[in-house]
Design a protein around this motif. Structure first.
Motif, PDB file in Angstrom:
ATOM      1  N   ALA A 139       1.817  38.967  20.650  1.00 56.98           N
ATOM      2  CA  ALA A 139       2.963  39.398  21.463  1.00 56.98           C
ATOM      3  C   ALA A 139       2.492  39.929  22.816  1.00 56.98           C
ATOM      4  CB  ALA A 139       3.761  40.468  20.722  1.00 56.98           C
ATOM      5  N   LEU A 140       1.425  40.725  22.790  1.00 53.60           N
ATOM      6  CA  LEU A 140       0.891  41.282  24.041  1.00 53.60           C
ATOM      7  C   LEU A 140       0.350  40.174  24.944  1.00 53.60           C
ATOM      8  CD1 LEU A 140      -0.870  44.418  22.512  1.00 53.60           C
ATOM      9  CD2 LEU A 140       1.050  44.472  24.123  1.00 53.60           C
ATOM     10  N   GLU A 141      -0.328  39.193  24.319  1.00 53.89           N
ATOM     11  CA  GLU A 141      -0.876  38.067  25.091  1.00 53.89           C
ATOM     12  C   GLU A 141       0.230  37.266  25.771  1.00 53.89           C
ATOM     13  OE1 GLU A 141      -3.299  35.960  22.265  1.00 53.89           O
ATOM     14  OE2 GLU A 141      -4.915  37.453  22.416  1.00 53.89           O
ATOM     15  N   LYS A 142       1.406  37.253  25.145  1.00 53.12           N
ATOM     16  CA  LYS A 142       2.539  36.504  25.714  1.00 53.12           C
ATOM     17  C   LYS A 142       3.317  37.328  26.730  1.00 53.12           C
ATOM     18  CE  LYS A 142       4.897  33.774  22.896  1.00 53.12           C
ATOM     19  NZ  LYS A 142       4.446  32.380  22.913  1.00 53.12           N
ATOM     20  N   GLY A 143       2.845  38.562  26.989  1.00 53.85           N
ATOM     21  CA  GLY A 143       3.515  39.386  27.991  1.00 53.85           C
ATOM     22  C   GLY A 143       4.637  40.262  27.448  1.00 53.85           C
TER      23      GLY A 143
END
Lengths: 135, 101, 119
Positions: free
Chosen positions: C27-31
């Protein structure tokens, strides 16, 4: 469904928003801690003035069985707490009809007054929720 | 947008999948993760229930969990496979999410 | 989008904590934003710094701490569940804090989605 709350200041947001919370109890009491700790979340949620529904399905129906006596197992009998929920303004209690019947129970066997709903009606209710927590 | 139902139990161990199938409305999505992935594999006792459900709901499975369990080649046709990024998308694209614990 | 995460199982015994971590990372990698990870039931055992897994295994506790350090994720351990299980400030790993159950409800209110990982 509540509008997305992105971007708004979090203090204002948390204090003003009323969301539909459903707590789904699917586990029997005492064998595991989930039923008891779910009840603790439900009680806390009352302080946040949210629109709370409590659903008992599958073995969760057993949480409401009358006549629980836990002295011999040495654990706390928390079933009276379900009767106290009304005092916390938590009044929407639902039991799934199919689950109740599969366990040989009727509404008369339960410690509190509940609304008995079929799976299809419960599916509608679930679909309306903003936050669904299953224990 | 409709609900995302997440199931993480083997259908032969617990009745969780049955419950999710009973209460998943047409148009919603069921995502199988962890031990739940066995439900979407060919020859499993749950195969017929999954095939029936696929007529009205979307069935997805987390491939890292399929692969970890050596079941990556046994997935029923029509089951969508997602990675963790796809899992995030399914949650984001749903109206709400329920984990059938 | 803002996600709230609930982790209900301890590390190593159940995959819940691993899946929750992989979800947060993706989720964090996807912003996306992780509003908070709340640890409840045996999930509070994710927060003990006394954990020492074998060298060839993942360090679940340190992984959470790193997520807090690098992305500012708020890791909250339920006080009632923690005290029941012997998790106190003295043995709390970096990045975790102990607080009340209200923090879970609050995260449910202000997140766009609350995702539960458990047994």
């Amino acid at each position: 469904m509540t509008e997305s709350t992105g971007g708004i200041d979090m203090e204002d947001e948390a204090s003003g928003t009323i969301k539909k919370f459903a707590f789904i109890n699917r586990k029997a009491p005492y064998g595991t801690v989930y039923a008891l700790e779910a009840l603790e979340v439900v009680l806390i949620s009352a302080a946040f003035d949210q629109d709370v529904s409590l659903v008992f399905a599958d073995d969760g129906v057993y949480q409401l069985k009358k006549g629980q006596a836990t002295k011999a197992v040495g654990m706390k009998n928390f079933s009276p707490t379900y009767r106290a929920l009304e005092g916390y303004d938590i009044e929407k209690l639902y039991v799934e009809k199919e689950s109740m019947e599969a366990r040989g129970l009727t509404a008369d066997d339960l410690v509190v007054d509940v609304e008995v709903l079929g799976a299809a009606e419960l599916a509608d209710l679930l679909e309306e929720q903003d936050v669904v927590l299953s224990f | 947008m409709q609900m995302l139902h997440i199931v993480n139990k083997s259908p032969l161990d617990r009745s969780t999948l049955d419950s999710a199938l009973r209460m998943a409305k047409p148009g919603s999505t069921i995502l199988l993760i962890e031990d739940g992935i066995y439900a979407v594999t060919k020859g499993n006792k749950a195969e017929s229930a999954i095939r029936e459900a696929m007529k009205t709901v979307s069935i997805s499975a987390l491939w890292p969990d399929l692969e970890a369990r050596g079941m990556q080649d046994a997935v029923i046709d029509g089951v969508k496979q997602v990675d963790y990024s796809g899992f995030v998308d399914l949650v984001a694209d749903s109206s709400s999410v329920m984990s059938w614990l | 989008m803002k996600f709230g995460i609930l982790v209900n199982e301890g590390p190593y015994t159940h995959q819940a904590s691993d899946t929750a971590y992989q979800f947060c990372k993706a989720a964090l990698e996807k912003g996306h934003e992780i509003d908070r990870v709340f640890f409840y039931h045996d999930g509070v055992n994710n927060a003990t710094k006394l954990t020492e897994p074998p060298q060839d295994d993942r360090n679940i506790v340190q992984r959470w701490s790193k997520l807090a350090e690098e992305h500012g994720v708020d890791l909250v351990v339920c006080v009632a569940a923690a005290l029941r299980r012997g998790i106190v400030d003295d043995n709390l790993a970096a990045g975790f804090r102990i607080s009340g159950l209200g923090q879970l409800v609050e995260s449910g209110i202000r997140s766009d989605r609350l995702v539960t990982f458990g047994d």
